[in-house]
Design a protein around this motif. Sequence first.
Motif, PDB file in Angstrom:
ATOM      1  N   VAL A 107      -7.907  -6.982  13.659  1.00 32.72           N
ATOM      2  CA  VAL A 107      -8.435  -6.377  12.429  1.00 32.72           C
ATOM      3  C   VAL A 107      -7.429  -5.362  11.889  1.00 32.72           C
ATOM      4  CG1 VAL A 107     -10.221  -4.851  11.495  1.00 32.72           C
ATOM      5  CG2 VAL A 107     -10.870  -6.759  12.984  1.00 32.72           C
ATOM      6  N   ASP A 108      -6.941  -4.487  12.759  1.00 33.77           N
ATOM      7  CA  ASP A 108      -5.965  -3.484  12.328  1.00 33.77           C
ATOM      8  C   ASP A 108      -4.700  -4.141  11.775  1.00 33.77           C
ATOM      9  OD1 ASP A 108      -7.514  -1.300  12.994  1.00 33.77           O
ATOM     10  OD2 ASP A 108      -6.658  -1.074  14.989  1.00 33.77           O
ATOM     11  N   ALA A 109      -4.133  -5.076  12.528  1.00 31.48           N
ATOM     12  CA  ALA A 109      -2.874  -5.693  12.118  1.00 31.48           C
ATOM     13  C   ALA A 109      -3.017  -6.462  10.811  1.00 31.48           C
ATOM     14  CB  ALA A 109      -2.366  -6.622  13.228  1.00 31.48           C
ATOM     15  N   SER A 110      -4.081  -7.214  10.677  1.00 31.41           N
ATOM     16  CA  SER A 110      -4.277  -8.042   9.483  1.00 31.41           C
ATOM     17  C   SER A 110      -4.509  -7.197   8.236  1.00 31.41           C
ATOM     18  CB  SER A 110      -5.455  -9.000   9.693  1.00 31.41           C
ATOM     19  OG  SER A 110      -5.251  -9.822  10.809  1.00 31.41           O
ATOM     20  N   VAL A 111      -5.402  -6.233   8.337  1.00 33.72           N
ATOM     21  CA  VAL A 111      -5.745  -5.429   7.162  1.00 33.72           C
ATOM     22  C   VAL A 111      -4.588  -4.518   6.779  1.00 33.72           C
ATOM     23  CG1 VAL A 111      -7.355  -3.734   6.223  1.00 33.72           C
ATOM     24  CG2 VAL A 111      -8.206  -5.571   7.695  1.00 33.72           C
ATOM     25  N   GLN A 112      -3.888  -3.976   7.759  1.00 36.52           N
ATOM     26  CA  GLN A 112      -2.723  -3.152   7.437  1.00 36.52           C
ATOM     27  C   GLN A 112      -1.649  -3.965   6.715  1.00 36.52           C
ATOM     28  OE1 GLN A 112      -1.759  -1.547  11.287  1.00 36.52           O
ATOM     29  NE2 GLN A 112      -3.364   0.002  11.211  1.00 36.52           N
ATOM     30  N   ALA A 113      -1.428  -5.197   7.158  1.00 36.53           N
ATOM     31  CA  ALA A 113      -0.465  -6.067   6.474  1.00 36.53           C
ATOM     32  C   ALA A 113      -0.934  -6.392   5.065  1.00 36.53           C
ATOM     33  CB  ALA A 113      -0.259  -7.354   7.279  1.00 36.53           C
ATOM     34  N   LEU A 114      -2.230  -6.573   4.902  1.00 38.76           N
ATOM     35  CA  LEU A 114      -2.783  -6.877   3.583  1.00 38.76           C
ATOM     36  C   LEU A 114      -2.539  -5.718   2.624  1.00 38.76           C
ATOM     37  CD1 LEU A 114      -4.458  -9.002   2.011  1.00 38.76           C
ATOM     38  CD2 LEU A 114      -6.515  -7.773   2.758  1.00 38.76           C
ATOM     39  N   ILE A 115      -2.788  -4.509   3.082  1.00 38.35           N
ATOM     40  CA  ILE A 115      -2.558  -3.332   2.247  1.00 38.35           C
ATOM     41  C   ILE A 115      -1.071  -3.199   1.902  1.00 38.35           C
ATOM     42  CG2 ILE A 115      -2.625  -0.808   2.215  1.00 38.35           C
ATOM     43  CD1 ILE A 115      -5.147  -0.993   3.980  1.00 38.35           C
ATOM     44  N   GLU A 116      -0.235  -3.350   2.899  1.00 34.99           N
ATOM     45  CA  GLU A 116       1.207  -3.172   2.702  1.00 34.99           C
ATOM     46  C   GLU A 116       1.770  -4.102   1.639  1.00 34.99           C
ATOM     47  OE1 GLU A 116       5.370  -3.592   5.268  1.00 34.99           O
ATOM     48  OE2 GLU A 116       3.420  -3.755   6.277  1.00 34.99           O
ATOM     49  N   HIS A 117       1.320  -5.335   1.620  1.00 38.01           N
ATOM     50  CA  HIS A 117       1.910  -6.313   0.696  1.00 38.01           C
ATOM     51  C   HIS A 117       1.143  -6.447  -0.619  1.00 38.01           C
ATOM     52  CE1 HIS A 117       4.871  -7.860   3.578  1.00 38.01           C
ATOM     53  NE2 HIS A 117       3.941  -7.658   4.494  1.00 38.01           N
ATOM     54  N   ALA A 118      -0.145  -6.103  -0.634  1.00 36.12           N
ATOM     55  CA  ALA A 118      -0.943  -6.311  -1.841  1.00 36.12           C
ATOM     56  C   ALA A 118      -0.988  -5.092  -2.751  1.00 36.12           C
ATOM     57  CB  ALA A 118      -2.365  -6.721  -1.460  1.00 36.12           C
ATOM     58  N   VAL A 119      -1.061  -3.904  -2.178  1.00 36.06           N
ATOM     59  CA  VAL A 119      -1.229  -2.698  -2.993  1.00 36.06           C
ATOM     60  C   VAL A 119      -0.109  -2.505  -4.012  1.00 36.06           C
ATOM     61  CG1 VAL A 119      -1.170  -0.168  -2.869  1.00 36.06           C
ATOM     62  CG2 VAL A 119      -2.788  -1.453  -1.457  1.00 36.06           C
ATOM     63  N   PRO A 120       1.176  -2.718  -3.669  1.00 34.39           N
ATOM     64  CA  PRO A 120       2.230  -2.537  -4.673  1.00 34.39           C
ATOM     65  C   PRO A 120       2.045  -3.403  -5.917  1.00 34.39           C
ATOM     66  CG  PRO A 120       3.192  -2.615  -2.491  1.00 34.39           C
ATOM     67  CD  PRO A 120       1.750  -2.987  -2.330  1.00 34.39           C
ATOM     68  N   VAL A 121       1.415  -4.545  -5.765  1.00 34.66           N
ATOM     69  CA  VAL A 121       1.143  -5.400  -6.933  1.00 34.66           C
ATOM     70  C   VAL A 121      -0.126  -4.945  -7.645  1.00 34.66           C
ATOM     71  CG1 VAL A 121       0.657  -7.764  -7.690  1.00 34.66           C
ATOM     72  CG2 VAL A 121       2.274  -7.353  -5.820  1.00 34.66           C
ATOM     73  N   LEU A 122      -1.149  -4.597  -6.890  1.00 33.03           N
ATOM     74  CA  LEU A 122      -2.448  -4.241  -7.479  1.00 33.03           C
ATOM     75  C   LEU A 122      -2.366  -2.995  -8.352  1.00 33.03           C
ATOM     76  CD1 LEU A 122      -4.722  -4.908  -4.371  1.00 33.03           C
ATOM     77  CD2 LEU A 122      -4.668  -6.253  -6.483  1.00 33.03           C
ATOM     78  N   ILE A 123      -1.500  -2.043  -8.011  1.00 31.85           N
ATOM     79  CA  ILE A 123      -1.446  -0.806  -8.794  1.00 31.85           C
ATOM     80  C   ILE A 123      -0.665  -0.962 -10.094  1.00 31.85           C
ATOM     81  CG2 ILE A 123      -1.627   0.594  -6.694  1.00 31.85           C
ATOM     82  CD1 ILE A 123       1.337   1.324  -7.106  1.00 31.85           C
ATOM     83  N   THR A 124      -0.117  -2.133 -10.339  1.00 36.73           N
ATOM     84  CA  THR A 124       0.626  -2.334 -11.597  1.00 36.73           C
ATOM     85  C   THR A 124      -0.312  -2.504 -12.788  1.00 36.73           C
ATOM     86  OG1 THR A 124       0.715  -4.743 -11.273  1.00 36.73           O
ATOM     87  CG2 THR A 124       2.540  -3.431 -10.377  1.00 36.73           C
ATOM     88  N   GLN A 125      -1.592  -2.735 -12.524  1.00 32.59           N
ATOM     89  CA  GLN A 125      -2.573  -2.916 -13.587  1.00 32.59           C
ATOM     90  C   GLN A 125      -3.658  -1.851 -13.468  1.00 32.59           C
ATOM     91  OE1 GLN A 125      -2.229  -5.166 -16.037  1.00 32.59           O
ATOM     92  NE2 GLN A 125      -0.319  -5.893 -15.105  1.00 32.59           N
ATOM     93  N   PRO A 126      -4.309  -1.492 -14.600  1.00 32.75           N
ATOM     94  CA  PRO A 126      -5.410  -0.514 -14.528  1.00 32.75           C
ATOM     95  C   PRO A 126      -6.527  -1.022 -13.619  1.00 32.75           C
ATOM     96  CG  PRO A 126      -4.720  -0.877 -16.804  1.00 32.75           C
ATOM     97  CD  PRO A 126      -4.027  -1.934 -15.975  1.00 32.75           C
ATOM     98  N   GLY A 127      -7.160  -0.093 -12.922  1.00 31.47           N
ATOM     99  CA  GLY A 127      -8.254  -0.467 -12.033  1.00 31.47           C
ATOM    100  C   GLY A 127      -8.341   0.481 -10.850  1.00 31.47           C
ATOM    101  N   THR A 128      -9.234   0.187  -9.939  1.00 33.67           N
ATOM    102  CA  THR A 128      -9.463   1.059  -8.779  1.00 33.67           C
ATOM    103  C   THR A 128      -8.213   1.272  -7.928  1.00 33.67           C
ATOM    104  OG1 THR A 128     -11.800   0.438  -8.698  1.00 33.67           O
ATOM    105  CG2 THR A 128     -10.849   1.374  -6.698  1.00 33.67           C
ATOM    106  N   PRO A 129      -7.435   0.224  -7.615  1.00 32.48           N
ATOM    107  CA  PRO A 129      -6.235   0.465  -6.798  1.00 32.48           C
ATOM    108  C   PRO A 129      -5.283   1.485  -7.421  1.00 32.48           C
ATOM    109  CG  PRO A 129      -6.743  -1.863  -6.817  1.00 32.48           C
ATOM    110  CD  PRO A 129      -7.647  -1.227  -7.820  1.00 32.48           C
ATOM    111  N   ARG A 130      -5.042   1.361  -8.737  1.00 36.89           N
ATOM    112  CA  ARG A 130      -4.154   2.335  -9.379  1.00 36.89           C
ATOM    113  C   ARG A 130      -4.788   3.716  -9.385  1.00 36.89           C
ATOM    114  NH1 ARG A 130      -1.916   1.860 -15.509  1.00 36.89           N
ATOM    115  NH2 ARG A 130      -0.555   0.259 -14.596  1.00 36.89           N
ATOM    116  N   ALA A 186      -9.440   0.744   3.226  1.00 31.38           N
ATOM    117  CA  ALA A 186      -8.870  -0.580   2.963  1.00 31.38           C
ATOM    118  C   ALA A 186      -9.464  -1.216   1.715  1.00 31.38           C
ATOM    119  CB  ALA A 186      -9.089  -1.489   4.169  1.00 31.38           C
ATOM    120  N   ALA A 187     -10.766  -1.461   1.738  1.00 29.71           N
ATOM    121  CA  ALA A 187     -11.388  -2.197   0.630  1.00 29.71           C
ATOM    122  C   ALA A 187     -11.179  -1.490  -0.709  1.00 29.71           C
ATOM    123  CB  ALA A 187     -12.881  -2.391   0.912  1.00 29.71           C
ATOM    124  N   SER A 188     -11.310  -0.177  -0.731  1.00 32.65           N
ATOM    125  CA  SER A 188     -11.151   0.549  -1.993  1.00 32.65           C
ATOM    126  C   SER A 188      -9.721   0.455  -2.519  1.00 32.65           C
ATOM    127  CB  SER A 188     -11.530   2.019  -1.801  1.00 32.65           C
ATOM    128  OG  SER A 188     -12.900   2.146  -1.499  1.00 32.65           O
TER     129      SER A 188
END
Length: 267
Positions: A107-130, A186-188
């Motif tokens: 759980v730790d390894a998978s979710v941490q990898a998900l955050i590491e690779h997804a967040v830089p893309v997600l914050i490029t658009q308006p929304g909760t991640p940004r 993570a989810a937020s």
Amino acid sequence: MEPQAVTPEEVDTAETATALAQAPEKPGNLTRLKLSALGNRPYRCPEVIPAWWKLRSTHSSVSGLFDTLHLVRRERSQQNKAETRGRLHSDAQDLLRAAIVFTSAGVDASVQALIEHAVPVLITQPGTPRDKYETFVEEQARAPKVEDGFLAALKSQDPRPELLSLYVLSKTKASFQGSGDLKTRAASSLGITNQQIHKGRFTSLDVFFTARNDVAHRLDMDNVTRADAAPPRKLRAQEEVRSMCDEALLLVRDLIKETAVNLTACR
């Protein structure tokens, strides 16, 4: 048809353990634990691939532990020439505990990898991640004592990637300590809404995280009542452990799938 006898050397390999666990047996003799299938990973979304493979690897490892548990119990049953009933032997209990720890690590390894690779893309658009990212930057800038890492990022020629790296690190540097931590940290940050994954899915993992802490920090030992006696250890039920591990891995699977949906919306 009865399974063929095996030598101790053959039993040593995980492949043999899996093969024997899948061999025919008398109905109702022993319980074989199985995890739910993960299905296919989201395609055309490269950011989730590292997380997916970590999840697949965890699923395979925990399944292997369950196969070994089945083998150990069947070998013991055959040696005793009787069906295995009642309380599990200590070695079987340790395999159940190992399954909990392996699942938690996955759980730790998978979710941490998900955050590491997804967040830089997600914050490029308006929304909760940004919003979460910008709140982090504001809190760091307004802190009574600004951290050295934050100051160094501001002084760099291109502060943005440095600040983003600090933000991702703040979300991934520690293991997830409970269902609330998994949801807020993570989810937020991944923009997962309550409509995508209901908050009840997270709170239902409280039992799993409690078990993880009992095993990882106390080896499932109860409080010592006598100085001259070994402390009793909590006994784990097979189906309870299987259900906890399964539920945790399926939640990670859905986090990956819903993150892929959010990433697609950013294209």
